[in-house]
Design an enzyme around this catalytic site. Structure first.
Site, PDB file in Angstrom:
ATOM      1  CB  THR A   1      -0.885   0.035   1.227  1.00 15.84           C
ATOM      2  OG1 THR A   1       0.023  -0.140   2.514  1.00 15.84           O
ATOM      3  CG2 THR A   1      -1.728  -1.082   1.234  1.00 15.84           C
TER       4      THR A   1
ATOM      5  CB  SER B   1      -5.659   0.796  -0.607  1.00 11.74           C
ATOM      6  OG  SER B   1      -4.356   1.485  -1.108  1.00 11.74           O
ATOM      7  CB  CYS B   2      -6.861   0.251   4.642  1.00 10.35           C
ATOM      8  SG  CYS B   2      -8.510   1.128   4.772  1.00 10.35           S
ATOM      9  CB  ILE B   3      -1.444   0.738   5.964  1.00  7.93           C
ATOM     10  CG1 ILE B   3      -2.243   1.360   7.038  1.00  7.93           C
ATOM     11  CG2 ILE B   3      -0.983   1.537   4.772  1.00  7.93           C
ATOM     12  CD1 ILE B   3      -1.314   2.330   7.939  1.00  7.93           C
TER      13      ILE B   3
END
Ligand SMILES: Cc1cc2nc3c(=O)[nH]c(=O)nc-3n(C[C@H](O)[C@H](O)[C@H](O)COP(=O)(O)OP(=O)(O)OC[C@H]3O[C@@H](n4cnc5c(N)ncnc54)[C@H](O)[C@@H]3O)c2cc1C
Lengths: 416, 102
Positions: free
Chosen positions: A198, B100-102
């Site tokens: 991410t 987007s989430c981690i």
């Protein structure tokens, strides 16, 4: 006498019990902790179990051995929280009153969110390694597997320990090399993200490693279903990826209890203030660990940093003082890269993982974002630290709850 | 950086997402869609309006949420915006790429 009740005696709940019993004592306070399980699993060990690196004995202990004697441990499933009445209801209908409630019920996998995932191939050729049972079934399968397509897959974000599936792919590469059968195994890493991770900086380093290890990556894959008959996963765009073994990380969700209590979001995570860890709705409810919706990694190291800050905040709260301690999203994880090496990343809400050394600026001994044997030793030592230091709520020397910026080469996070 | 879109100078980031929604209008949306080989139908516009509205209300966007929105299901979302639908649709809508989430 006032009551502080902790829901969940996993990583986060156990640490809170160990912190708070020093401060909130009888006759003023009674602390209880509730969990439905007897066993405490060291979840990071689920990554190593499938490759016969750890045995079940290495990663299972009992819940009660980590709970201080002056804290009452209640073994029961929690049915629901009645936040308007400050009560918790157990599976047998019994109710407990609380003055302060801490939610630490974690997150778990929900294969039923994806059609076909929990189907007839489940634990035959479709596996998870996020549960003890899943990791064990996979170990048994890998012991005498003769090769084929291994697909490592993430269903959707967020998941606990977001690097674990990558580590799984790296460890698989070295596992099959050591068994002299790497040429008989194709490894594909399938992710709903646009790249390996991410955070852009870490993605660069990790993509390089995937290439080096001949692991194919399929990105932007939003799974629609597992096709058990033809052994393939299919995404909404119609892309199909065949597998002989699928190792998937199913959708992660908070406990159903949040749904029954009307306290969760669409994935049953509890809306939580990301700096103070107080519930956004009920001032006497606090949330830490995987159960909250804060935009930090769902990791034991995060729960550890949160526990230090939450302890101070709860003491402020019971004295009627304003909450002062602020969590910055600090996360710190080792990433196993196979062949007895690992990377280390350190980041928070606003800073991306960077290169540098940890915990001592310029000295290390651990290298951030660089593969090294020392980092691997660090990851293995983490199990000892977990059982002997972390759960007991002891502060780890030199590692602070908020992130240190020295010794690191910074760039602001692009993603936030 | 600056880029000329639909004849106007527009500020975008390295990935081509608008950094100031005030610079967006339907012509800009259509031009970005064309760059992505899409021509926008009324159904595309339903999705774009929905995303803009969610963004205005500071709701975090995810494929799951869009799929449950009642505006469009995930299958149709993919047929409207193939490959990486949320990334393409937010770019056309002039709003940031979903973190987007981690
Ligand atoms: C494969 C894998 C690898 C990982 N690797 C790492 C790593 O390398 N480093 C790292 O820092 N973290 C790692 N993690 C993440 C880490 O394990 C979790 O983030 C951490 O355990 C979270 O703690 P928690 O207390 O929030 O949840 P948990 O430890 O899961 O505890 C939740 C507890 O609540 C109980 N509970 C839930 N609902 C109810 C109910 N209704 N009634 C009664 N009891 C209930 C459960 O029984 C459980 O004991 C990994 C996780 C996995 C799965």
């Amino acid at each position: 006498m006032k009551n502080l009740v902790i829901l969940g005696a996993g990583t986060a709940g156990t640490m809170m019990a160990n912190h708070l019993h020093h401060h909130l004592k009888t006759p003023d306070w009674n602390i209880s902790i509730i969990d439905e399980r007897d066993k405490h699993y060291y979840q990071p060990g689920f990554l190593f179990l499938p490759f016969d690196i750890y045995t079940p004995d290495d990663i299972i202990k009992t819940v009660d051995e980590f709970i201080p004697k002056d804290v009452s441990l209640i073994k029961s499933r929690v049915d629901k929280i009645l936040p308007e009445e400050n009560k918790v209801q157990l599976a047998d209908g019994k109710q407990l009153d609380y003055d302060v409630l801490i939610i630490a019920t974690g997150a778990k996998i929900s294969p039923e969110e994806t059609p076909g995932m929990g189907g007839e191939e489940w634990q035959k050729s479709v596996f998870d390694f996020y549960t003890f049972e899943g990791a064990l079934a996979l170990r048994n399968k890998l012991r005498d597997w003769t090769g084929g397509n291994l697909v490592v897959h993430i269903t959707e974000m967020p998941i606990k320990c977001p690097v674990a599936p990558l580590e799984f792919a790296f460890l698989a590469d070295s596992f099959f090399k050591n068994k002299d059968m790497r040429d008989k195994v194709g490894i594909t890493y399938v992710t709903p993200l646009s790249g390996a991770f991410t955070k852009p900086k870490a993605t660069e380093a990790l993509t390089h490693l995937l290439d080096e290890k001949h692991i194919r990556i399929e990105s932007d894959f939003a799974i629609e279903q597992v096709d058990n008959e033809n052994k393939q996963i299919i995404d909404y765009g119609g892309r199909a990826i065949p597998f002989d073994i699928l190792v998937t990380v199913p959708t992660n969700k908070g406990d159903e209890l949040m749904d029954r209590s009307g306290m969760g979001d669409d994935l049953n995570y509890v809306p939580t203030n990301k700096a103070t860890l107080q519930s956004k709705v009920y001032p006497n409810i606090f949330v830490l660990g995987d159960a909250s919706d804060i935009p930090a990694s769902k990791a034991g190291s995060v729960a550890h940093f949160e526990a230090e800050i939450l302890t101070d905040n709860i003491l402020h709260f019971v004295k009627g003082e304003p909450l002062s301690e602020e969590f910055d999203g600090h996360a710190n994880c080792f990433i196993e890269t196979g062949n007895d090496k690992a990377l280390l990343i350190d980041f928070n809400y606003t800073h991306e993982p960077v290169e540098g050394s940890f915990p001592f600026p310029g000295i290390g001994p651990l290298r951030l974002l660089k593969e090294s044997r020392m980092n691997h030793m660090g990851k293995l030592a983490f199990r000892w630290i977990y059982w002997n230091v972390l759960l007991k709520g002891t502060h780890i020397p030199f590692v602070s709850a908020n992130m240190s910026e020295s010794g690191k080469h910074y760039e602001k996070a692009l993603n936030e | 950086m600056e880029k000329v879109i639909a004849g106007k100078p527009i500020t975008v980031n390295e990935e081509g997402y608008l950094t100031d929604f005030n610079q967006w209008d339907e012509k800009v949306g259509e031009a970005i869609a064309a760059e992505n080989h899409l021509s926008l139908t009324p159904r595309h516009w339903d999705v774009i309006r929905y995303l803009q509205n969610e963004q205005k209300n500071q709701v975090a966007l995810s494929i799951r949420r869009v799929g449950k929105s009642g505006v469009v299901d995930i299958r149709e979302l993919y047929s409207l915006f193939p490959n990486a639908p949320l990334k393409t649709a937010t770019k056309i809508a002039g709003i940031p790429k979903p973190a987007s989430c981690i």
